[in-house]
Design a protein around this motif. Structure first.
Motif, short mmCIF file in Angstrom:
data_model
loop_
_atom_site.label_atom_id
_atom_site.label_comp_id
_atom_site.label_asym_id
_atom_site.label_seq_id
_atom_site.Cartn_x
_atom_site.Cartn_y
_atom_site.Cartn_z
N ARG A 41 -116.98 78.60 31.25
CA ARG A 41 -118.28 77.96 30.96
C ARG A 41 -119.41 78.99 30.96
O ARG A 41 -120.33 78.90 30.15
N THR A 42 -119.32 79.97 31.84
CA THR A 42 -120.41 80.93 31.99
C THR A 42 -120.40 81.97 30.88
O THR A 42 -121.46 82.40 30.41
N MET A 43 -119.21 82.40 30.44
CA MET A 43 -119.12 83.49 29.46
C MET A 43 -119.81 83.15 28.14
O MET A 43 -120.36 84.03 27.48
N PHE A 44 -119.77 81.88 27.74
CA PHE A 44 -120.32 81.49 26.44
C PHE A 44 -121.53 80.57 26.59
O PHE A 44 -121.87 79.83 25.66
N LYS A 45 -122.18 80.63 27.75
CA LYS A 45 -123.30 79.73 28.03
C LYS A 45 -124.58 80.25 27.37
O LYS A 45 -124.83 81.45 27.31
N ALA A 63 -123.64 91.06 19.40
CA ALA A 63 -122.96 91.96 20.33
C ALA A 63 -123.96 92.58 21.30
O ALA A 63 -123.69 92.69 22.50
N VAL A 64 -125.14 92.96 20.79
CA VAL A 64 -126.16 93.56 21.67
C VAL A 64 -126.63 92.55 22.70
O VAL A 64 -126.83 92.88 23.88
N LYS A 65 -126.76 91.29 22.30
CA LYS A 65 -127.34 90.29 23.19
C LYS A 65 -126.32 89.64 24.11
O LYS A 65 -126.62 89.34 25.28
N TYR A 66 -125.10 89.43 23.61
CA TYR A 66 -124.15 88.62 24.36
C TYR A 66 -122.93 89.37 24.86
O TYR A 66 -122.16 88.81 25.65
N ASN A 67 -122.70 90.61 24.40
CA ASN A 67 -121.50 91.31 24.83
C ASN A 67 -121.52 91.49 26.34
O ASN A 67 -122.52 91.91 26.92
N LYS A 248 -110.62 89.74 12.81
CA LYS A 248 -111.59 88.73 13.23
C LYS A 248 -111.51 88.44 14.72
O LYS A 248 -112.52 88.12 15.34
N THR A 249 -110.30 88.54 15.28
CA THR A 249 -110.18 88.36 16.73
C THR A 249 -110.94 89.45 17.47
O THR A 249 -111.65 89.19 18.44
N GLU A 250 -110.81 90.69 17.01
CA GLU A 250 -111.55 91.79 17.62
C GLU A 250 -113.05 91.59 17.45
O GLU A 250 -113.83 91.83 18.39
N LEU A 251 -113.47 91.13 16.27
CA LEU A 251 -114.89 90.90 16.03
C LEU A 251 -115.42 89.79 16.94
O LEU A 251 -116.51 89.92 17.52
N ALA A 252 -114.65 88.71 17.10
CA ALA A 252 -115.08 87.62 17.98
C ALA A 252 -115.21 88.08 19.42
O ALA A 252 -116.12 87.67 20.14
N THR A 253 -114.32 88.97 19.86
CA THR A 253 -114.41 89.50 21.21
C THR A 253 -115.68 90.31 21.40
O THR A 253 -116.37 90.19 22.41
N LEU A 254 -116.01 91.14 20.41
CA LEU A 254 -117.18 92.00 20.53
C LEU A 254 -118.48 91.22 20.55
O LEU A 254 -119.43 91.59 21.25
N ILE A 255 -118.56 90.14 19.78
CA ILE A 255 -119.81 89.36 19.74
C ILE A 255 -119.77 88.20 20.74
O ILE A 255 -120.67 87.35 20.73
N ASN A 256 -118.73 88.17 21.58
CA ASN A 256 -118.60 87.19 22.67
C ASN A 256 -118.57 85.75 22.15
O ASN A 256 -119.20 84.85 22.69
N MET A 257 -117.77 85.55 21.10
CA MET A 257 -117.52 84.21 20.61
C MET A 257 -116.19 83.72 21.18
O MET A 257 -115.28 84.53 21.42
#
Length: 494
Positions: A41-45, A63-67, A248-257
């Motif tokens: 819940r916290t990681m994507f809040k 990525a800058v804001k949420y990584n 896309k999995t790597e991209l989602a990890t970097l931008i914290n999706m």
């Protein structure tokens, strides 16, 4: 009897020791489950949702804001600032406040004895109440401690600036990783559909061949060779698909999706080849000036120089000022409240003996930092030249891939015409289309490598992808700032 006492004493001691033993209970599985749910819940809040196709600069902004690694560096920077605030308090005087109640079970009385005759010269008397209240407020300020505390505060401030430089490095790394993953994800969007379509055709052709083989139609060796060629084509397609499907999995990890989120990328028109408009000499000077690693070493040099000053300060005597206010409810006192003050010179003579060694050690540390900075400067120049060579090579590889795509496109067009005229078999057409698809894949991956090497060149110079201050902390605001800074880099503004 004594032996029994010894045994009893030993048993009592063993019991006491066992009672002081510390044991730790394993964490219950339910507690770990609750922690995992809370982390999810916290990681994507409190993240701004995707409102449309994801552009490159929006991906970088997210990525800058949420990584999470970037968030950690921000927290470390905030903690370093707190350490600076704490270090400034060391420069203040020491102030101690005490208050309490004192009592005893009998009267504090005393008498006197003559040192000549040894007889009592004064009957027992007291000047202290059995129960009394006391309070003290004492301030002590040492000029030498103030000087050392000031140098410590300056060092802590430099350490905070080192944390800022490390955060700059993390931002450079995150943005470079996003750039690489984004362009590979773009290549995946362009080619995965074509790969799936061709794999379906290969499967259908393989099924038709197996059916003919079961019916014993045609030469069995030729049929099996045909099936083997189709399986080999399938294997090549599967390898290409696996290389692209993880982008896309790597991209989602970097931008914290959340992993598994369907990310739609903004369509890219054509292949814009970036150009370098800055001389290599200018890039070298900028790298030696701007790289976070070298700036960190500059601060380390100042910290080492401050260690030398601290070692010199400790050789000096300390001048200590003290003042205090006191209260004692003792009824025998003429003045139950009073103030005192004083000036005292203190000098630790052992510091005089160890001072030269401490100064030499501090100077040696400063020399090591300077040598490390020079070695790092050489390594950074090497990184810059390697990045420049990789960029030039990526340009050539992309141009070669473009030429191969053009040739394979012409070849597959001729193969389709011949297949329609039934002058060649389906396997030859499939092989031609596979070659074309592989050429497209190599071209798109070469383009992704070109864009990545171009960004790596900027990172090797230490060019900040973000300005010093942002007009807005929103995703759109950060993305606009990133685009503006990239335009400055492309125009040659360092």
């Amino acid at each position: 009897m004594s032996r029994q006492k010894q045994i009893f004493a030993v048993s009592l001691l063993a019991l006491a020791i066992s009672g002081c033993a510390v044991t730790s209970q394993p964490i219950d599985h339910s507690v770990s489950e609750q922690r995992a749910q809370q982390d999810l819940r916290t990681m994507f809040k409190d993240q701004e949702p995707l409102s449309g196709p994801l552009t490159l600069h929006e991906a970088m902004a997210r990525a800058v804001k949420y990584n999470l690694e970037g968030r950690l560096k921000i927290m470390e920077e905030a903690m370093a600032q707190r350490q600076v605030d704490l270090a400034t308090f060391d420069m203040l005087p020491r102030m101690a406040l005490s208050a309490g109640y004192a009592g005893r079970s009998n009267v504090s009385a005393s008498s006197s004895e003559s040192i000549r005759t040894g007889t009592q010269s004064l009957e027992p008397s007291t000047s202290l109440d059995r129960d009394r209240r006391v309070a003290d407020l004492t301030t002590v300020w040492n000029v030498l401690d103030f000087g050392v505390g000031y140098v410590n505060a300056k060092q802590q401030s430099d350490r905070r600036l080192i944390v800022q430089e490390r955060r700059r490095k993390v931002v450079h790394t995150i943005i470079q990783d996003v750039r690489s993953a984004y362009w590979r994800a773009v290549a995946a969007d362009r080619l995965l559909g074509q790969i799936d379509s061709l794999m379906a055709r290969v499967d259908q052709a393989s099924e038709n061949s197996r059916r003919l083989s079961d019916q014993r139609i045609g030469d069995i060796i030729q049929t099996l060779s045909y099936q083997r060629a189709l399986i080999e084509a399938t294997r090549q397609l599967e390898e290409q698909r696996r290389a692209l499907s993880l982008a896309k999995t790597e991209l989602a990890t970097l931008i914290n999706m959340p992993l598994g989120t369907e990310i739609e990328l903004a369509p890219e028109t054509g292949y814009q080849v970036p150009q370098l408009t800055i001389d290599l000499d200018q890039l070298e000077q900028a790298a030696l000036t701007q790289r976070p690693e070298l700036r960190e070493q500059d601060y380390e040099t100042r910290i080492s120089a401050a260690e030398t000053r601290k070692a010199m300060l400790r050789l000096l005597p300390g001048l200590e000022f003290s003042a205090g206010a006191h209260y004692d409810s003792n009824s025998f006192l003429v003045n139950q409240s009073w103030a005192d003050y004083g000036v005292k010179v203190t000098w630790n003579l052992f510091n005089v003996l160890s001072g030269p060694a401490a100064i030499d050690a501090a100077k040696a540390g400063q020399a090591v930092v300077e040598a490390r900075r020079q070695a790092m400067s050489m390594a950074i120049l090497a990184q810059l030249h390697v990045a420049n060579a990789n960029f030039r090579e990526a340009q050539r590889q992309f141009e070669t891939s473009q030429q191969l795509v053009s040739l394979d496109g012409q070849i597959v067009e001729q193969l389709r015409n011949r297949y329609q005229a039934q002058s060649i078999g389906e396997l030859e057409l499939i092989q031609g289309e596979l070659n074309t698809l592989q050429a497209d894949l190599r071209r798109d991956l070469a383009y992704a490598d070109l864009r990545s090497s171009y960004g790596q060149l900027a990172a090797s110079v230490g060019f900040d992808p973000l300005p010093e201050s942002l007009a807005s902390n929103s995703i759109d605001g950060i993305a606009d700032a990133l685009a503006s800074r990239e335009a400055q880099w492309q125009s040659g503004q360092l």
